[in-house]
Design an enzyme around this catalytic site. Structure first.
Site, short mmCIF file in Angstrom:
data_model
loop_
_atom_site.label_atom_id
_atom_site.label_comp_id
_atom_site.label_asym_id
_atom_site.label_seq_id
_atom_site.Cartn_x
_atom_site.Cartn_y
_atom_site.Cartn_z
N GLY A 11 32.31 33.15 40.28
CA GLY A 11 32.50 32.19 41.37
C GLY A 11 33.42 31.03 41.06
N ASN A 13 36.52 30.92 41.81
CA ASN A 13 37.32 30.72 43.03
C ASN A 13 36.50 30.01 44.11
OD1 ASN A 13 40.13 31.88 42.86
ND2 ASN A 13 38.93 33.55 41.99
N LEU A 90 34.00 42.25 44.92
CA LEU A 90 34.43 43.53 44.36
C LEU A 90 33.89 44.74 45.11
CD1 LEU A 90 34.26 42.64 40.54
CD2 LEU A 90 36.16 42.33 42.15
N LEU A 92 33.82 47.03 48.75
CA LEU A 92 34.74 47.31 49.86
C LEU A 92 34.07 46.89 51.16
CD1 LEU A 92 37.49 48.68 50.22
CD2 LEU A 92 36.26 50.83 50.61
N ASN A 107 41.96 37.82 50.82
CA ASN A 107 41.50 38.31 49.51
C ASN A 107 42.40 37.72 48.44
OD1 ASN A 107 40.06 39.97 47.60
ND2 ASN A 107 41.85 41.32 47.55
N HIS A 109 43.85 38.48 44.73
CA HIS A 109 44.00 39.58 43.77
C HIS A 109 44.66 39.03 42.50
CE1 HIS A 109 44.38 43.59 42.24
NE2 HIS A 109 45.63 43.31 41.90
N ASP A 150 44.36 46.31 49.05
CA ASP A 150 45.46 45.43 48.61
C ASP A 150 46.78 45.68 49.35
OD1 ASP A 150 43.64 44.42 46.78
OD2 ASP A 150 44.33 45.71 45.15
N GLU A 180 45.17 31.52 40.77
CA GLU A 180 44.16 31.82 41.80
C GLU A 180 43.56 30.55 42.39
OE1 GLU A 180 41.21 34.74 40.68
OE2 GLU A 180 42.57 35.67 39.26
C1 GAR Z 1 39.06 36.85 39.97
O1 GAR Z 1 39.97 36.96 38.91
C2 GAR Z 1 39.60 37.57 41.19
O2 GAR Z 1 40.98 37.50 41.33
C3 GAR Z 1 39.17 38.98 40.89
O3 GAR Z 1 37.87 38.86 40.37
C4 GAR Z 1 37.78 37.59 39.68
C5 GAR Z 1 36.56 36.86 40.19
O4 GAR Z 1 36.37 35.63 39.55
N1 GAR Z 1 39.21 39.79 42.07
C6 GAR Z 1 39.59 41.07 42.06
O5 GAR Z 1 39.84 41.67 41.04
C7 GAR Z 1 39.65 41.73 43.44
N2 GAR Z 1 40.44 42.92 43.38
P1 GAR Z 1 35.42 34.50 40.14
O6 GAR Z 1 34.11 35.18 40.54
O7 GAR Z 1 35.20 33.57 38.97
O8 GAR Z 1 36.11 33.84 41.28
#
Ligand code: GAR
Length: 207
Positions: A11, A13, A90, A92, A107, A109, A150, A180
Site C-alpha cells: 500500500g 501507492n 494484482l 483482474l 492502474n 504499472h 496493460d 509511481e
Molecule cells: C507497485 O510496484 C505497483 O506498481 C505494482 O505492485 C506494487 C504494489 O506496491 N503493480 C503491479 O505490478 C500491477 N501490474 P504497493 O502495494 O506498495 O503500492
C-alpha cells in the site's frame, strides 16, 4: 472527486495518495473506500490508520468470475466512487466493472508500457526482466484500464536510469519512490480536474 482505491499488498501507492490529500497536493479528491484482494494486505492497516472504510473481496471467495465481478461492482458503486484507482491491485477486474467504469479506472504499472507488461508482469517481475534484458531506463506508467492487460490508454509515465549495481529490489524501490508515488497522485488530479480526453485508445491531457 470520490475515489475507490484497490490494493493487494504493502500500500505504498495508497499511502502516497493519502499523503497527497493530507498535504494539499491532491485537491478535491476523497477516498471513499479501500478494497483489498486479500485480508493480509498491509494497505488495510494504512486505511484503518487514516479512518478510511475498507473491505476485502477475494477472487477465491466466489465460485465464478461473474459472481466476483458483481460483488466488486456492488462494493464500488455503493461507495459512491466516480473513479477507481488500482494501486498495486494484482487481481483482474471483471467485465462488468470495466464496462461500468469505462475510462474511469486507473492502474499503476511498474515499467514503461509497452515494455515489460502484460500477463504475469507484476510486482518484482518487471524489474527482474528489465535487468535480464539490460535496458538502461525503466520507470512507471499510469494508464486507463480496458479489458486487456496493460493495454488501455497511457496517461502518464516517468523514467529513471537503471544503475550498473541495481538488483530487482533496489530498482523496484527507486521506481516506487521516484516514479509511481509521483505520477499516480498526478494522474488522479488530472482526472479530478476533468483534464483527460480519450480518443482512439489515446489519452490526452488538456488545459
Ligand atoms: C507497485 O510496484 C505497483 O506498481 C505494482 O505492485 C506494487 C504494489 O506496491 N503493480 C503491479 O505490478 C500491477 N501490474 P504497493 O502495494 O506498495 O503500492
Amino acid at each position: 472527486m470520490k475515489i475507490a482505491v484497490l490494493v493487494s499488498g504493502g500500500g505504498t501507492n495508497l499511502q502516497a495518495i493519502i499523503d497527497s490529500i493530507d498535504n494539499g497536493h491532491l485537491t478535491n479528491v476523497s477516498i471513499e473506500v479501500v478494497i483489498a484482494s486479500n485480508a493480509n494486505a498491509f494497505a488495510l492497516e494504512r486505511a484503518k490508520n487514516h479512518g478510511i472504510a475498507s473491505l476485502v473481496i477475494t477472487r477465491k471467495a466466489y465460485e465464478t468470475m461473474e459472481a466476483y465481478d458483481e460483488a466488486m461492482l456492488g462494493a464500488i458503486t455503493s461507495s459512491g466512487a466516480e473513479l477507481v484507482v488500482m494501486a498495486g491491485f494484482l487481481s483482474l477486474l471483471g467485465p462488468k466493472v470495466v464496462q461500468k467504469y469505462a475510462n474511469r479506472i486507473l492502474n499503476i504499472h511498474p515499467a514503461l508500457i509497452p515494455s515489460f507488461c502484460g500477463k504475469g508482469m507484476y510486482g518484482i517481475r518487471p524489474h527482474e526482466a528489465v535487468l535480464a534484458r539490460g535496458v538502461k531506463v525503466s520507470g512507471a506508467t499510469v494508464h486507463l484500464v480496458n479489458e486487456f492487460y496493460d493495454e488501455g490508454p497511457i496517461l502518464l509515465q516517468k523514467a529513471v536510469d537503471v544503475l550498473p549495481n541495481d538488483t530487482p529490489e533496489t530498482l523496484q524501490k527507486r521506481i516506487m519512490k521516484e516514479c509511481e508515488q509521483v505520477i499516480l497522485p498526478q494522474a488522479i488530479q488530472c482526472m479530478a480536474d476533468n483534464k483527460v480526453v480519450i480518443e482512439n485508445n489515446l489519452a490526452k491531457i488538456v488545459d
